[in-house]
Design an enzyme around this catalytic site. Structure first.
Site, PDB file in Angstrom:
ATOM      1  N   LYS A 286       0.864  -1.195   0.000  1.00 44.27           N
ATOM      2  CA  LYS A 286       0.000   0.000   0.000  1.00 44.27           C
ATOM      3  C   LYS A 286       0.891   1.233   0.000  1.00 44.27           C
ATOM      4  CE  LYS A 286      -4.134   2.062   2.131  1.00 44.27           C
ATOM      5  NZ  LYS A 286      -3.822   3.427   1.824  1.00 44.27           N
ATOM      6  N   GLU A 336      -0.737   4.102  -8.061  1.00 43.84           N
ATOM      7  CA  GLU A 336      -0.443   5.107  -7.045  1.00 43.84           C
ATOM      8  C   GLU A 336       0.781   5.887  -7.521  1.00 43.84           C
ATOM      9  OE1 GLU A 336      -2.605   5.234  -4.582  1.00 43.84           O
ATOM     10  OE2 GLU A 336      -1.634   6.172  -2.867  1.00 43.84           O
ATOM     11  N   ARG A 453     -17.185   0.522  -1.673  1.00 41.11           N
ATOM     12  CA  ARG A 453     -16.224   0.065  -0.674  1.00 41.11           C
ATOM     13  C   ARG A 453     -16.693  -1.312  -0.256  1.00 41.11           C
ATOM     14  NH1 ARG A 453     -12.520   2.780   2.217  1.00 41.11           N
ATOM     15  NH2 ARG A 453     -13.287   4.875   1.919  1.00 41.11           N
ATOM     16  N   LYS A 459      -7.827  -3.140   3.381  1.00 40.88           N
ATOM     17  CA  LYS A 459      -6.546  -2.500   3.711  1.00 40.88           C
ATOM     18  C   LYS A 459      -6.159  -2.840   5.140  1.00 40.88           C
ATOM     19  CE  LYS A 459      -8.830   1.924   4.398  1.00 40.88           C
ATOM     20  NZ  LYS A 459      -8.989   3.295   3.973  1.00 40.88           N
TER      21      LYS A 459
END
Ligand code: ATP
Length: 623
Positions: A286, A336, A453, A459
């Protein structure tokens, strides 16, 4: 005695009336009546009914424009076009011009009413008392402004820039206000100020579209999916109006229109995480950067942020990387974008990317804060909609489509069923500048759930060395005046979570800790243009702050723990009668400009977090 100009006006009036009756244009009156009603009601059903009524009276040629106006915007944010937000000074000049008042008179009325929209309304009323407008609007009705004309003029005002634009804008506004009735003038001014945020969320408009074009709310999921795949409510409305609701059933992504991002749930226990995703999982690094949805069509590249703003101009270096590293002609990828240290190449935190928001010297900033891109998904490729395909397939396509390099590559990952291995990789990620991991289900139903979601992605973030396992993102809905050193500033903010079911913001805590002096200065400036004299219709609060604000800013907040509180409306009654969920010792961590108010932590998530906290306390051994 009737003069020639009156005869002409009457002729124009009947001509326009005939056009309205044929249904080609829409009177502004219809929209303004709806706005007036929306100001007074708070029940979701009533609000939906008002919107349904507006849409039923909307000619299909302008349904997109009406949908945008209902949202309080002229076009979706991601188009990157200028927003209205006309300054007070311009508006005062225009109101004066349109009402034959002096600027001093306008300012005086504004001081007492505290609302420029109302000021325009009052001065218009004064002017029209006994005048022609009154005559026309009394018995015969009025051939007044059309929605189309108002929309087009507002768009012109927004797009006018450069030399001489100031006077042109004032004249255009004054022109509109001259033609408007007092009530219309009020809403036109509020719209121009960027303050026309009625109690209308996207959710309500989606319901209304389903009812009007599908015949019932049962069509809501179809409309919602279409909107998630092409995040442009106006163009979806237009498509349905012209081609029927069936036309959007299998809608595909389109390069250039952002897709709403899929989001992750949160957990902090590797065993539980793996069992939730069905055993075997793709566990990814992440990264602590900015999510970028990358659209490519030949040499044209767009990058959209997590909140779907067009951020292409901030990343000319990424645009170049996409051109050279993405082999498809047409594709939509996600990754990202992470700041790196120019000397060492190490990953740097998200905040460093904020320098990229500077508009003018972007090519300098690129050298100071170089970035790397870590791709984690592909949603569309050469005409194929990949959002409906399982993740394993999407990864295969991603691998084929991307020519990887040091700075533009697929996110680090492992595939595992073993909680210990997951934990080991999690620690590795944290040691190497990550926030933790995102664990993704690998089974055949693991599609890309745009805009949702869900438990397909979980996560698992670094523990911030506190009881609360994760920060939450809350929306500012009001503020309290500071005391002592903080006098003259807004020292404490009233924070709320988003309640998806009711499409409202429910209060969670007051937030006064964690701000630097500079933050407090900034907050005072930030809140000025969004201050309201009354509670915003989408806010549900039992507390009365010193000022209310339009829900707009999202802050990341960390607290000691979640508690029950009779003062707050978040999840009121869900755990205990008359008590809501609150945060003990909340502390400001940072602003989340990448999140819209509807992206804040939801009341359901807080309830889930509270239940987990309780479970942990029950399970912990007593000393
Ligand atoms: P957070 O505030 O924790 O960043 P969020 O609300 O922005 O979360 P979530 O979906 O809850 O979004 O968490 C996933 C976020 O993490 C994504 O929005 C994305 O920006 C970021 N991210 C970093 N690496 C990955 C990855 N490998 N896969 C998916 N998302 C990733």
């Amino acid at each position: 005695m009737l003069c020639l100009s009156d005869v002409f006006k009457t002729y124009v009036y009947y001509l326009r009336k005939a056009v309205y009756l044929l249904g080609y244009v829409m009177e502004l009156k219809i929209l303004v009546e709806a706005f007036n009603q929306l100001e007074k009601i708070t029940s979701r059903t009533q609000i939906t009914n008002v919107v349904v009524n507006v849409l039923k009276n909307t000619p299909k040629e302008i349904v997109d424009k009406v949908v945008y106006l209902l949202q309080g915007v002229l076009w979706p944010d991601w188009k990157g076009l200028p927003e209205l937000g006309v300054g007070e000074k311009y508006l005062i000049k225009a109101i004066a011009k349109a009402t034959g008042s002096s600027e001093e008179e306008v300012e005086k009325t504004y001081k007492t009413s505290g609302d420029l929209g109302k000021t325009a309304e009052m001065l218009k009323m004064r002017k029209s008392a006994g005048g022609l407008t009154k005559f026309l609007s009394s018995s015969t009705g009025r051939a007044g402004l059309t929605v189309e004309k108002v929309y087009d003029t507002l768009a012109k005002i927004a797009l006018t820039t450069g030399e001489g634009s100031r006077d042109l804008k004032i004249n255009l506004i004054a022109g509109l206000l001259t033609e408007a009735t007092p009530s219309e003038a009020k809403f036109i001014v509020r719209f121009l100020e960027g303050r026309l945020r009625l109690g209308l969320g996207e959710a309500t408009i989606l319901d209304a579209l389903a009812i009007v074009f599908g015949g019932s709310q049962a069509y809501r999921p179809i409309v919602e999916r279409a909107y998630n795949i092409r995040a442009d409510l106006g163009s979806i409305a237009r498509l349905i109006a012209y081609e029927g609701i069936k036309s959007i059933e299998n809608i595909k992504p389109e390069v250039g229109i952002p897709i709403k991002p899929m989001l992750a749930e949160r957990l902090d226990n590797p065993e539980e995480i793996l069992s939730k995703v069905g055993g075997k999982a793709l566990v990814e690094f992440k990264y602590d950067g900015e999510r970028g949805q990358i659209h490519k069509k030949d040499d044209t590249v767009y990058i959209f942020s997590r909140r779907l703003e067009n951020i292409t101009h901030q990343y000319p270096d990424v645009v170049e990387m996409v051109r050279t590293h993405v082999l498809s002609n047409e594709a939509i990828l996600e990754g990202e974008i992470v700041a790196t240290d120019p000397e060492t190449g190490e990953l740097r935190p998200f905040q460093e990317l904020m320098h990229r928001k500077r508009k003018y010297d972007i090519h300098e900033v690129i050298k100071e804060i170089p970035v790397k891109v870590f791709l984690f998904d592909i949603l569309y490729n050469e005409g194929e909609d990949l959002t409906t395909k399982p993740i394993a397939y999407r990864r295969e396509v991603l691998k084929k489509v991307v020519k990887e390099s040091e700075d533009f590559r697929i996110a680090d990952y492992i595939i595992t069923e073993d909680p210990q291995e997951l934990e080991k990789f999690f620690l590795y990620c944290i040691e190497n500048g990550g926030e933790g991991v995102v664990v993704k289900a690998l089974h055949s139903n693991a599609i890309y759930q745009a805009g949702a979601r869900g438990w397909l992605w979980i996560k698992y973030k670094r523990d911030y060395k506190s009881e609360m396992i994760d920060t939450v993102d809350l929306v500012v809905v009001g503020a309290f005046a500071g005391r002592g050193k903080r006098g003259g500033k807004w020292g404490t903010l009233l924070m709320a979570a988003y309640d998806k079911k009711t499409d409202t913001f429910k209060t969670v805590c007051k937030l006064g800790t964690g701000f630097t002096d500079k933050d407090l200065e900034e907050i005072t400036e930030m809140l000025k243009p969004i201050t309201l004299s009354h509670k915003h219709p989408r806010v549900d609060s039992d507390i009365e702050p010193d000022i209310w604000v339009i829900p707009q800013y999202v802050a990341e907040v960390l607290g000691a723990e979640l508690t029950l509180s009779p003062l707050h409306t978040c999840c009121k009654g869900a755990v205990k009668k008359d008590a809501g969920i609150s945060i003990r010792f909340p502390r400001f961590i940072k602003w989340r400009p990448d999140k819209k108010p509807e992206d804040a932590t939801t009341t359901d998530e807080l309830l889930e977090m509270y239940r987990r906290q309780l479970k942990k306390v029950e399970e912990s051994p007593t000393p």
